[in-house]
Design a protein around this motif. Structure first.
Motif, PDB file in Angstrom:
ATOM      1  N   LEU A 100       0.829  -1.206   0.000  1.00 22.10           N
ATOM      2  CA  LEU A 100       0.000   0.000   0.000  1.00 22.10           C
ATOM      3  C   LEU A 100       0.861   1.253   0.000  1.00 22.10           C
ATOM      4  O   LEU A 100       0.574   2.221  -0.716  1.00 22.10           O
ATOM      5  CB  LEU A 100      -0.933  -0.002   1.227  1.00 22.10           C
ATOM      6  N   LEU A 101       1.925   1.239   0.794  1.00 17.91           N
ATOM      7  CA  LEU A 101       2.822   2.392   0.838  1.00 17.91           C
ATOM      8  C   LEU A 101       3.467   2.623  -0.521  1.00 17.91           C
ATOM      9  O   LEU A 101       3.603   3.769  -0.970  1.00 17.91           O
ATOM     10  CB  LEU A 101       3.894   2.162   1.907  1.00 17.91           C
ATOM     11  N   ILE A 102       3.839   1.532  -1.185  1.00 12.83           N
ATOM     12  CA  ILE A 102       4.446   1.655  -2.515  1.00 12.83           C
ATOM     13  C   ILE A 102       3.446   2.256  -3.501  1.00 12.83           C
ATOM     14  O   ILE A 102       3.779   3.157  -4.286  1.00 12.83           O
ATOM     15  CB  ILE A 102       4.935   0.283  -3.007  1.00 12.83           C
ATOM     16  N   LEU A 103       2.207   1.782  -3.456  1.00 16.36           N
ATOM     17  CA  LEU A 103       1.189   2.314  -4.360  1.00 16.36           C
ATOM     18  C   LEU A 103       0.907   3.782  -4.072  1.00 16.36           C
ATOM     19  O   LEU A 103       0.758   4.592  -4.995  1.00 16.36           O
ATOM     20  CB  LEU A 103      -0.094   1.485  -4.241  1.00 16.36           C
ATOM     21  N   PHE A 104       0.841   4.140  -2.796  1.00 15.15           N
ATOM     22  CA  PHE A 104       0.592   5.534  -2.444  1.00 15.15           C
ATOM     23  C   PHE A 104       1.757   6.427  -2.877  1.00 15.15           C
ATOM     24  O   PHE A 104       1.570   7.601  -3.185  1.00 15.15           O
ATOM     25  CB  PHE A 104       0.366   5.683  -0.936  1.00 15.15           C
ATOM     26  N   SER A 105       2.961   5.877  -2.906  1.00 14.63           N
ATOM     27  CA  SER A 105       4.132   6.679  -3.281  1.00 14.63           C
ATOM     28  C   SER A 105       4.065   7.112  -4.740  1.00 14.63           C
ATOM     29  O   SER A 105       4.748   8.067  -5.133  1.00 14.63           O
ATOM     30  CB  SER A 105       5.416   5.887  -3.030  1.00 14.63           C
TER      31      SER A 105
END
Length: 675
Positions: A148-153
């Motif tokens: 999720l953090l990667i996608l939000f980045s």
């Protein structure tokens, strides 16, 4: 503005924007080296680093130059013919710029995740992912790799990209040069146009107009290539993916038949390649005579991601294999601490193990010709040869048999009974995407074996699943806690870290296997157990300071585990043998229990032989060194990191390796030999 003026101003914008992708690639190269490098960034030789970045830049222009070309074609050239396109071209150019930077970002993140799991940049394992469990991959991505953090980045990255592209387009351009003389003006226009095209080829060919000098792996500066990690860092992510895209079939499968025949004949000169002749028939052996009383039950337990480093002294601070260590310490146990798998990932390792030939990363378990063959077609197969010794053969997998097409593959290689955990475990049993939790799967299997016992001796081949990312099993609910797995305090490890969850998961799986062994041994005291792993796995977090080094040894990346347990065994039964591999297991079992003169087929000898070296298509090993063919490197075999520098080149036993690969090639290209 004239068409040429529109081209002039648009071309300058293309050029300015085209500067950014190579810079982004250099930043990503720096981050890759900084995060995954086996030493601190400042510890690298500056000259070698400079050459890594320089060569990486020019090699990367193979792809990055195409960004410039596409921008020129879709945003600038139409303006020469349609005056209204100039403003539209601005938007098109910005969209293409943002999209290309996004492609670079996704490729980089994918490479970072790939390296985390496989300790390599993009390689042929990417192709093997087509048959992987996609739900499990998503589970790992979101729960182990902070998906999720990667996608939000992506959102702030795209905003920055768009703002950067807009700002670059707003930079004033050089004015168009006008000449009163029409001939001069025409000549200037032609020169600019041709120069814009020539510029693409100059960058695409790596700073030259000679295509044969275009950068490639063979031309990487030796001092960079000899440093295995920096050699990999030189390859831009899109370049690596392009190489893979152009080579969907392994190189060895492209060899002509005569070359393959010659490779086989170097080791098996009797093989002529005549019609109907199977090279495996020249691997016939005769047993020397039983060394133990024939056991009523043989259990071969293939443990997911189980590796040798769990037992190496260097990792004694980890208690993650404490239960099987106790089994190894018994008087009737024998272990080989330098043991190679038949493949580097699950599918290829399993199919090599069961077929007795090497999968060579072509997923023989997915091959319909294998499914349709009879047992005589592959005389080296595991189950078929134990059936000749009177064993009823069973295969038990923690997950569903749809994985790896096992539902077709296992009956083809001779197993009488095949079942997955969901078929016989209670409905609703908790499971990961791969399979039922190990302790439930093995407990239910124990009950099933006891309940369905026959008068025949039985082989049970068991494949577990739980020691696998994302390690989100509620271990505490089953009596396994993080503090049980390691001797804290340990480096910078903290409770709740993903590394701690991984250690807890390994310990959980270890206890489940040991409990099963104790249970079966109590029910059938004469049982013979083989415990091994399907492949090694990345266990140690070198960024947490638990070891005085920053990178794993080759033995830790390659070696899986191996031990045997039976009342008739003792620690010295294999003599001076300290090396082994998966394909040694079947002949070892046969030499343990078969009567004298029993004929069987095996590419490799048993562990009773004096094994001086081990060769697989992936790696080689002798008592001094271990080498990895794919990277053309070798290293000292021992556990100590002292004097364990990677050495580039000088691979050994290549004739033997080519023979092993050649046999797989021959059988795949001659499926009539399998029927």
């Amino acid at each position: 503005m004239s068409g040429m003026e529109v081209f002039w101003y648009g071309w300058q914008q293309d050029l300015r924007l085209a500067i950014v992708p190579p810079i982004i690639c250099a930043v990503f190269r720096f981050l890759f080296i900084y995060i995954h490098g086996p030493r601190r960034f400042g510890e690298w030789d500056k000259g070698t680093l400079q050459k890594c970045f320089s060569y990486g830049f020019w090699w990367g222009m193979d792809i990055n130059s195409r960004y410039y070309l596409i921008s020129l074609i879709v945003a600038t050239l139409p303006g020469m013919f349609f005056s209204v396109w100039y403003d539209v071209g601005q938007t098109v150019r910005l969209l293409w710029f943002s999209l290309y930077l996004l492609i670079l970002y996704i490729a980089f993140i994918g490479k970072m995740l790939f390296f985390y799991h496989f300790h390599d940049i993009y390689n042929r394992n990417v192709w093997l992912g087509k048959n992987a469990d996609k739900k499990n991959l998503l589970d790992i991505f979101f729960n182990q790799n902070h998906g999720l953090l990667i996608l939000f980045s992506i959102v702030p990255y795209m905003l920055i990209s768009a703002c950067l592209g807009h700002w670059i387009q707003e930079i004033p351009s050089l004015p168009f040069l006008s000449f009163e003389n029409n001939v001069v003006q025409y000549g200037f226009n032609v020169f600019v146009f041709l120069f814009s095209i020539a510029l693409y080829y100059w960058f695409n060919f790596g700073g030259t107009f000679r295509h044969r000098l275009k950068p490639e792996w063979d031309e990487v500066p030796p001092e960079v290539k000899n440093d295995v990690f920096l050699g990999k860092a030189t390859v831009d992510d899109l370049v690596a993916l392009k190489i893979l895209w152009r080579n969907p079939v392994p190189e060895f499968m492209k060899k002509d038949e005569q070359s393959v025949l010659q490779d086989i004949q170097k080791i098996i000169p009797e093989f002529t390649g005549a019609a109907g002749e199977n090279p495996l028939t020249f691997c016939k052996r005769k047993a020397e005579g039983a060394r133990i009383k024939k056991p009523s039950h043989i259990f071969v337990i293939l443990e997911e991601s189980h590796c040798q480093l769990l037992y190496d002294q260097s990792y004694s601070m980890l208690d993650v294999a404490k239960y099987t260590k106790k089994l190894r310490a018994e008087n009737n146990a024998v272990a080989i601490n330098n043991f190679q798998p038949g493949g580097m990932i699950s599918q290829t390792s399993l199919s090599s193990f069961l077929l007795g030939i090497y999968d060579c990363d072509i997923e023989l378990n997915e091959n319909v010709d294998i499914w349709n063959c009879n047992l005589a077609g592959i005389p080296t197969n595991f189950a078929g040869q134990l059936k000749k010794l009177g064993y009823k053969t069973h295969f038990w997998y923690g997950g569903g048999l749809n994985w790896g097409s096992l539902v077709h593959f296992l009956p083809a290689v001779g197993f009488d009974v095949c079942a997955g955990g969901p078929e016989f475990c209670p409905v609703g049993s908790p499971q990961t995407w791969l399979g039922v939790y190990d302790h439930i799967f093995l407990n239910q299997l124990s009950k099933k074996i006891k309940a369905e016992a026959s008068n025949m001796p039985e082989l049970h081949f068991i494949y577990t699943t739980s020691n696998h990312g994302p390690y989100n099993i509620p271990y505490e609910d089953y009596g396994i806690h993080e503090q049980d797995a390691v001797q804290l305090p340990l480096g910078r490890l903290q409770n709740g870290d993903m590394d701690m969850r991984r250690f807890t998961g390994i310990l959980y799986a270890d206890r489940a296997v040991a409990d099963f062994v104790h249970d079966m041994r109590e029910a059938y005291p004469d049982s013979l157990f083989v415990l091994t792993g399907d492949h090694a796995s990345a266990v140690a977090p070198f960024d947490k300071g638990i070891l005085p080094r920053n990178d794993s040894l080759l033995r830790e990346r390659i070696l899986t585990s191996f031990s045997m347990h039976h009342p008739g065994l003792h620690s010295g039964i294999f003599g001076d043998t300290i090396l082994g591999e998966h394909l040694n297991i079947l002949p070892t079992l046969i030499e343990l229990i078969a009567p004298e003169g029993f004929e069987y087929y095996s590419l490799k000898g048993s562990l009773f032989d004096n094994i001086e070296h081990v060769v697989t298509p992936y790696s080689w090993m002798n008592s001094a060194c271990i080498g990895y063919y794919n990277d053309n490197i070798y290293q000292q075999l021992g556990e100590s990191s002292e004097n364990a520098d990677m050495v580039y080149g000088d691979m050994q036993y290549e004739d033997e390796r080519n023979m092993l690969i050649g046999i797989t090639n021959w059988l795949v290209k001659h499926p009539e030999l399998l029927n």
